[in-house]
Design a protein around this motif. Structure first.
Motif, PDB file in Angstrom:
ATOM      1  N   GLN A  34       0.743  -0.962   0.075  1.00 23.26           N
ATOM      2  CA  GLN A  34      -0.024  -0.069   0.428  1.00 23.26           C
ATOM      3  C   GLN A  34       0.569   1.129  -0.052  1.00 23.26           C
ATOM      4  OE1 GLN A  34      -2.738  -0.375   3.303  1.00 23.26           O
ATOM      5  NE2 GLN A  34      -4.425   2.106   2.442  1.00 23.26           N
ATOM      6  N   ALA A  35       2.083   0.988   0.736  1.00 23.83           N
ATOM      7  CA  ALA A  35       2.707   2.257   0.899  1.00 23.83           C
ATOM      8  C   ALA A  35       3.655   2.565  -0.175  1.00 23.83           C
ATOM      9  CB  ALA A  35       3.856   2.339   2.322  1.00 23.83           C
ATOM     10  N   LEU A  36       3.955   1.530  -1.147  1.00 28.91           N
ATOM     11  CA  LEU A  36       4.755   1.805  -2.078  1.00 28.91           C
ATOM     12  C   LEU A  36       3.876   1.920  -3.711  1.00 28.91           C
ATOM     13  CD1 LEU A  36       6.768  -1.004  -3.582  1.00 28.91           C
ATOM     14  CD2 LEU A  36       5.272  -0.620  -5.119  1.00 28.91           C
ATOM     15  N   ALA A  37       2.767   1.498  -3.329  1.00 31.73           N
ATOM     16  CA  ALA A  37       1.656   2.038  -4.308  1.00 31.73           C
ATOM     17  C   ALA A  37       1.549   3.881  -4.186  1.00 31.73           C
ATOM     18  CB  ALA A  37       1.083   0.945  -4.342  1.00 31.73           C
ATOM     19  N   ALA A  38       1.189   4.348  -3.351  1.00 33.66           N
ATOM     20  CA  ALA A  38       0.783   4.935  -3.208  1.00 33.66           C
ATOM     21  C   ALA A  38       1.961   6.622  -3.200  1.00 33.66           C
ATOM     22  CB  ALA A  38       0.240   5.699  -1.215  1.00 33.66           C
ATOM     23  N   SER A  39       3.303   5.872  -3.261  1.00 32.69           N
ATOM     24  CA  SER A  39       4.795   6.333  -3.587  1.00 32.69           C
ATOM     25  C   SER A  39       4.601   7.420  -4.962  1.00 32.69           C
ATOM     26  CB  SER A  39       5.571   5.396  -3.278  1.00 32.69           C
ATOM     27  OG  SER A  39       6.039   5.121  -4.523  1.00 32.69           O
ATOM     28  N   GLY A  40       3.976   6.903  -5.389  1.00 34.90           N
ATOM     29  CA  GLY A  40       4.545   8.358  -6.846  1.00 34.90           C
ATOM     30  C   GLY A  40       5.338   7.141  -7.866  1.00 34.90           C
ATOM     31  N   LEU A  41       6.649   6.017  -7.442  1.00 39.62           N
ATOM     32  CA  LEU A  41       7.391   5.902  -7.504  1.00 39.62           C
ATOM     33  C   LEU A  41       7.823   4.941  -8.465  1.00 39.62           C
ATOM     34  CD1 LEU A  41       9.481   6.073  -4.596  1.00 39.62           C
ATOM     35  CD2 LEU A  41       9.926   8.123  -5.746  1.00 39.62           C
ATOM     36  N   VAL A  42       6.957   3.915  -9.360  1.00 40.56           N
ATOM     37  CA  VAL A  42       6.395   3.322  -9.650  1.00 40.56           C
ATOM     38  C   VAL A  42       5.688   3.149 -10.845  1.00 40.56           C
ATOM     39  CG1 VAL A  42       7.612   1.581  -7.976  1.00 40.56           C
ATOM     40  CG2 VAL A  42       4.560   1.697  -8.024  1.00 40.56           C
ATOM     41  N   ASP A  43       6.459   2.698 -11.296  1.00 41.79           N
ATOM     42  CA  ASP A  43       4.843   2.478 -12.680  1.00 41.79           C
ATOM     43  C   ASP A  43       4.463   0.800 -12.661  1.00 41.79           C
ATOM     44  OD1 ASP A  43       5.370   4.787 -13.633  1.00 41.79           O
ATOM     45  OD2 ASP A  43       7.376   4.143 -14.620  1.00 41.79           O
TER      46      ASP A  43
END
Length: 360
Positions: A61-70
């Motif tokens: 969830q935190a990774l998805a919300a980071s804006g760092l990944v496509d």
């Protein structure tokens, strides 16, 4: 794509680190984030990445919300797949979810429904399709070299399951059972090669050698370590899986053979040999021909799947770019799990399981 696709990996264990090594080989990909609740796993994965700029998170969830990944690769323990996928679907990210899609049919069906309206690419990770010798074998079967396919056999004789964080892979409640966790790869291959759907499954299997003396908080492992599974297909073809997980010294870990009405074709892994044997009559001299399918050395060294992880990621990138189709859908993942679930029921209840019992 003019810029590399930014990848996150959820699950920084052995398979997650294999993906890291293969992403390094792809100029169209860049690892930007990792998620795992276990600090030591993150440390090992960061060391593998060799890039201090890779961000780390405890949750998907935190990774998805980071804006760092496509795009995100889900390589977390089997039983966590649904909870890890939920925020990734919600964020509209491209997703490659390692096999098995989920450990239960309910969760796998949920993933299929999510994928139907998902804005990004959804891909079920099935490495065995992408091993170059296996891909060459499948292509030749589909080209009609053996005539009409009648029988398909797959043998995997290998080492026991390796230790995992929290020993999660010792229990069917976490894995879905060996026939789901390990063998969904092979049931997927059966469907791919036969190009039809299964109608019934019979599995004879048990835990006879491995893990018998292991105890985890007083619990005894309950995962099959050897089995024979027969799968009947709607068109009359039949397939068999011969699994043994205490055959560490076998020369080839996988052997696949397809027999048609005019010839037999076999492939051996890791030798990479494909052997063609036409029908010539009982007294006629044999006309066997052998072809070696080479694997790029860098791809071979980047993982334990005979170059398949590299080639699957390459195909995934093409699907994201819109230049190639999704080769392994959520539906493919569901149907592979369904055969595995049927095999687990069959082994446990000692009976044939019809796929319609499971809603297929």
């Amino acid at each position: 794509m003019t810029q590399p696709l930014r990848f996150g990996i959820v699950g920084a264990g052995m398979m997650g680190r294999e993906h890291i090594r293969n992403l390094k080989l792809l100029p169209g990909a860049r690892l930007t984030a990792l998620a795992d609740p276990t600090p030591s796993s993150l440390d090992w994965a960061l060391s593998e990445a060799g890039d201090p700029g890779v961000a780390t998170f405890e949750t998907s969830q935190a990774l998805a919300a980071s804006g760092l990944v496509d795009a995100v690769i889900v390589a977390s323990p089997n039983f966590t797949h649904r909870q890890e996928l939920e925020p990734l679907f919600a964020a509209g990210l491209h997703i490659l979810c390692e096999k098995p899609l989920c450990t239960t049919l309910e969760d796998a069906r949920w993933a299929v429904e999510q994928a139907k309206t998902h804005a990004g690419v959804f891909w079920t990770g099935m490495e065995y399709r992408f091993m170059p010798p296996v891909a060459a074998f499948v292509e030749r079967v589909h080209a009609g070299e053996i005539g009409r396919l009648v029988q398909l056999s797959i043998r995997e004789h290998r080492f026991p399951f390796l230790p995992k964080v929290g020993d999660w892979n010792r229990f069917s409640a976490n894995t879905g059972g060996t026939m789901v966790e390990k063998c969904c790869h092979f049931f997927d291959l059966m469907r791919l090669i036969v190009r039809d759907e299964p109608v019934r499954v019979y599995c004879s299997g048990a835990m006879d050698v491995n893990h018998l003396d292991e105890r985890y908080d007083g619990r005894t492992p309950d995962i099959i370590d050897n089995s024979f599974t027969i799968v009947d297909f709607a068109g009359g073809q039949r397939a068999m899986l011969d699994l043994n997980m205490f055959a560490d010294g076998a020369e080839n870990q996988e052997e696949i053979g397809a027999v048609g009405d005019t010839a037999k074709l076999e492939v051996f892994i890791p030798s990479g040999d494909v052997v063609f044997s036409p029908r010539v009559g009982f007294l006629a001299p044999k006309q066997v021909s052998r072809t070696h399918v080479a694997v790029d050395q860098a791809a071979l060294e980047a993982g334990s799947h005979h170059g398949a992880t590299f080639h699957q990621l390459e195909a995934f990138l093409a699907a994201v770019a819109g230049t190639a189709p999704i080769q392994v859908t959520a539906e493919d993942g569901l149907r592979a799990v369904a055969i595995g679930v049927a095999a687990e029921i069959s082994a446990r209840e000692k009976r044939v399981v019809e796929l319609h019992e499971l809603g297929f």
